[in-house]
Design a protein around this motif. Structure first.
Motif, short mmCIF file in Angstrom:
data_model
loop_
_atom_site.label_atom_id
_atom_site.label_comp_id
_atom_site.label_asym_id
_atom_site.label_seq_id
_atom_site.Cartn_x
_atom_site.Cartn_y
_atom_site.Cartn_z
N GLN A 78 -18.06 -10.76 28.25
CA GLN A 78 -18.23 -10.11 27.17
C GLN A 78 -18.57 -11.46 26.11
O GLN A 78 -18.17 -12.51 26.26
CB GLN A 78 -16.85 -9.54 26.72
N LYS A 99 -17.03 -9.82 18.65
CA LYS A 99 -17.04 -8.43 19.05
C LYS A 99 -17.99 -7.55 17.73
O LYS A 99 -17.98 -6.28 17.87
CB LYS A 99 -15.94 -7.73 19.09
N THR A 108 -25.45 -11.25 18.98
CA THR A 108 -24.48 -10.65 20.23
C THR A 108 -24.42 -9.20 20.42
O THR A 108 -25.10 -8.58 19.94
CB THR A 108 -23.01 -11.35 19.66
N TRP A 109 -23.59 -8.66 21.24
CA TRP A 109 -23.36 -7.60 21.39
C TRP A 109 -21.92 -6.91 21.49
O TRP A 109 -21.06 -7.81 21.72
CB TRP A 109 -24.29 -7.25 22.83
N TYR A 110 -21.81 -5.94 21.47
CA TYR A 110 -20.53 -5.13 21.58
C TYR A 110 -20.65 -3.83 22.47
O TYR A 110 -21.84 -3.10 22.46
CB TYR A 110 -19.64 -5.02 20.29
N ASP A 111 -19.54 -3.21 22.81
CA ASP A 111 -19.85 -1.81 23.53
C ASP A 111 -18.44 -0.97 23.17
O ASP A 111 -18.10 -0.07 23.87
CB ASP A 111 -19.76 -2.18 25.26
N ALA A 171 -22.21 1.36 24.18
CA ALA A 171 -22.46 0.78 25.60
C ALA A 171 -23.59 1.82 26.07
O ALA A 171 -24.59 1.10 26.84
CB ALA A 171 -21.29 1.34 26.49
N SER A 219 -25.71 -3.18 19.87
CA SER A 219 -25.06 -2.43 20.87
C SER A 219 -25.51 -2.91 22.35
O SER A 219 -26.39 -3.75 22.26
CB SER A 219 -25.40 -0.86 20.62
N LYS A 220 -24.64 -2.95 23.01
CA LYS A 220 -24.82 -3.25 24.33
C LYS A 220 -26.20 -2.94 24.96
O LYS A 220 -26.93 -3.43 25.54
CB LYS A 220 -23.78 -2.97 25.55
N SER A 221 -26.46 -1.56 24.73
CA SER A 221 -27.69 -0.88 25.22
C SER A 221 -29.04 -1.45 24.51
O SER A 221 -29.98 -1.90 25.35
CB SER A 221 -27.50 0.50 24.88
N GLN A 227 -29.47 -5.42 25.92
CA GLN A 227 -29.98 -5.52 27.15
C GLN A 227 -31.46 -5.28 27.18
O GLN A 227 -32.25 -5.59 28.34
CB GLN A 227 -29.29 -4.88 28.13
N PRO A 233 -27.14 -9.13 29.20
CA PRO A 233 -25.77 -9.16 28.29
C PRO A 233 -24.86 -10.22 28.99
O PRO A 233 -23.96 -10.39 28.19
CB PRO A 233 -25.20 -7.71 28.52
#
Length: 359
Positions: free
Chosen positions: A2, A6, A48-51, A65, A121-123, A126, A131
Motif C-alpha cells: 500500500q 492514502k 500515489t494510489w488508494y482503494d 479498487a 484510484s488503484k484501478s 495500474q 501498484p
C-alpha cells in the motif's frame, strides 16, 4: 504494497493558475456547478494510489479498487460544499508517465496531499505502473475539462472554448458507462429507431473498404443532416456535417477498426427543459470493430444532436466537434473504456453542425 499516503496524486501547480471561476451553470442532470477556465500548463510531481470505497467528495459512490478516477489536493477546492465545486463539474486529470497516458475524472478530495501530489484510484494507477511500487515520481499531469471564456456550454467547439475531453467526469456524465467487451456482431437489422440505412454507404462498409488496402487503425463516419439527409461516409479526419450552414446533425453513424470496438451516447434537444439544457439518451451496446454504431434519429420529428459521448476498447480516439455559431474548435481525445470523450454543446440552442474523428 500500500502507498504511504492514502489519497494523493500529481504535480506542482498553484491554485490560482489552475482554476478561474467564470459563471455558475447547471450541467447535465440538474447538478449545479460552475464553468471554469483551466490552465493547461503541465507540471511534474508525485502520484500515489488508494482503494477506498464509499462517498467521494463530489457526492457520488466510489470504489477506488475497480473504478478509474482521481482525488486531488484539498488546496485546489474552492467551494464550501465540495459537491458544487468546479472540480466536480466534469473536470478530469490527464496523467503521462513513461509514455503511458490516462485521463480520469476528479471525484474525490485528498486531505493529505499538497498541490504537487494527487491520488489515483488503484484501478487507474495500474494503467501507469504496478501498484506494488506505491509511489510514482516524475509523472506529468494537467487538469482538463469543460469550460469556455465566453460563457457558452460547449466542449471541443466554440470561440474562446478551452476544449478538453470530459473523460468520465461528473456533471456531464452519461448515465451509464459501458464496460463490457465488444459483443458478437448482430445480423443486419434496422436500428432501434428503425430509420437508419444499411448497404454500401454505411460507415462500416467504408471502413471495410479502407482496411483491405490499409490495415490498421481507422474510423469512418457519416452524419444525417437536417434538410440534407445522410452524407457519404468519410474517414480518418475528414469532415462530416455542414459547418456554418445552420443545418443541425440529427444522427451519426460510426465504425472503427483496430481499436477494440466502440460505444456511444447522444446528447439531444430536450423539449421539456426549463434551463436550455439537452438530455442524454442511452448508451449503445459496445459493438466490435467493423460494425456500424448509430446514435440519434432520422425521423421527421427527431431532436437535434447537441453532442455525443464515445469510448473505445484500446488505443486513442480524438474528435473535433463544431457547434452552431462557433467557428473555432479544439480536439478532445479518449483512451480505452471506461474513459470516454464528449464533444458538442449542452445547450438546446447550440446544436452540432460538423465533426471529425481520428484514431
Amino acid at each position: 504494497m500500500q502507498p504511504v499516503l492514502k489519497r494523493s496524486v500529481m504535480t506542482t501547480m498553484l491554485v490560482g493558475a489552475l482554476l478561474s471561476a467564470v459563471a455558475a451553470t447547471t450541467y447535465g442532470f440538474g447538478q449545479t456547478t460552475s464553468t471554469s477556465t483551466v490552465s493547461e500548463k503541465s507540471a511534474t510531481g508525485k502520484v500515489t494510489w488508494y482503494d477506498n470505497t464509499g462517498k467521494g467528495a463530489c457526492g457520488t459512490d466510489i470504489n477506488a479498487a475497480v473504478e478509474d478516477f482521481v482525488a486531488v489536493s484539498h488546496q485546489l477546492w474552492t467551494a464550501a460544499n465540495p459537491n458544487t465545486d468546479d472540480l466536480c463539474g466534469g473536470m478530469s486529470v490527464e496523467v503521462t508517465y513513461q509514455g503511458r497516458v490516462v485521463t480520469v475524472p476528479v471525484r474525490d478530495k485528498c486531505p493529505s496531499c499538497s498541490t504537487d501530489h494527487i491520488d489515483l484510484s488503484k484501478s487507474a494507477f495500474q494503467k501507469l505502473a504496478d501498484p506494488s511500487i506505491g509511489v510514482i515520481n516524475g509523472a506529468t499531469w494537467k487538469l482538463v475539462g469543460p469550460g469556455s471564456s465566453d460563457g457558452e456550454d460547449s466542449t471541443s467547439g466554440g470561440d474562446g472554448d478551452t476544449g478538453g475531453s470530459i473523460s468520465g467526469g461528473s456533471g456531464t456524465t452519461p448515465p451509464v458507462i459501458p464496460t463490457s467487451p465488444p459483443i458478437t456482431p448482430p445480423p443486419p437489422t434496422p436500428s432501434p429507431s428503425g430509420d437508419h440505412q444499411t448497404g454500401d454507404q454505411t460507415a462500416a462498409a467504408a471502413v471495410g473498404r479502407l482496411v483491405k488496402n490499409d490495415p490498421g487503425r481507422h474510423v469512418c463516419y457519416r452524419a444525417y443532416v437536417s434538410e440534407s439527409g445522410w452524407q457519404k461516409p468519410v474517414c480518418d479526419g475528414e469532415v462530416t456535417g455542414i459547418p456554418g450552414s445552420n443545418q443541425s446533425i440529427k444522427a451519426l453513424n460510426i465504425a472503427v477498426h483496430g481499436i477494440g470496438g466502440s460505444a456511444a451516447n447522444a446528447f439531444t434537444t430536450n423539449a421539456d427543459s426549463n434551463d436550455d439544457r439537452g438530455k442524454w439518451n442511452q448508451w449503445t451496446p459496445v459493438v466490435p470493430d467493423g460494425t456500424d454504431n448509430y446514435i440519434g434519429s432520422t425521423k421527421p420529428d427527431a431532436p437535434n444532436l447537441l453532442g455525443f459521448a464515445i469510448n473505445i476498447g484500446k488505443g486513442k480516439l480524438c474528435h473535433v466537434a463544431r457547434t452552431h455559431g462557433h467557428t473555432d474548435a479544439r480536439p478532445a481525445c479518449t483512451t480505452q473504456r471506461p474513459a470516454f470523450t464528449f464533444g458538442g454543446s449542452l445547450k438546446n440552442s447550440t446544436w452540432l453542425e460538423s465533426v471529425t474523428f481520428t484514431v
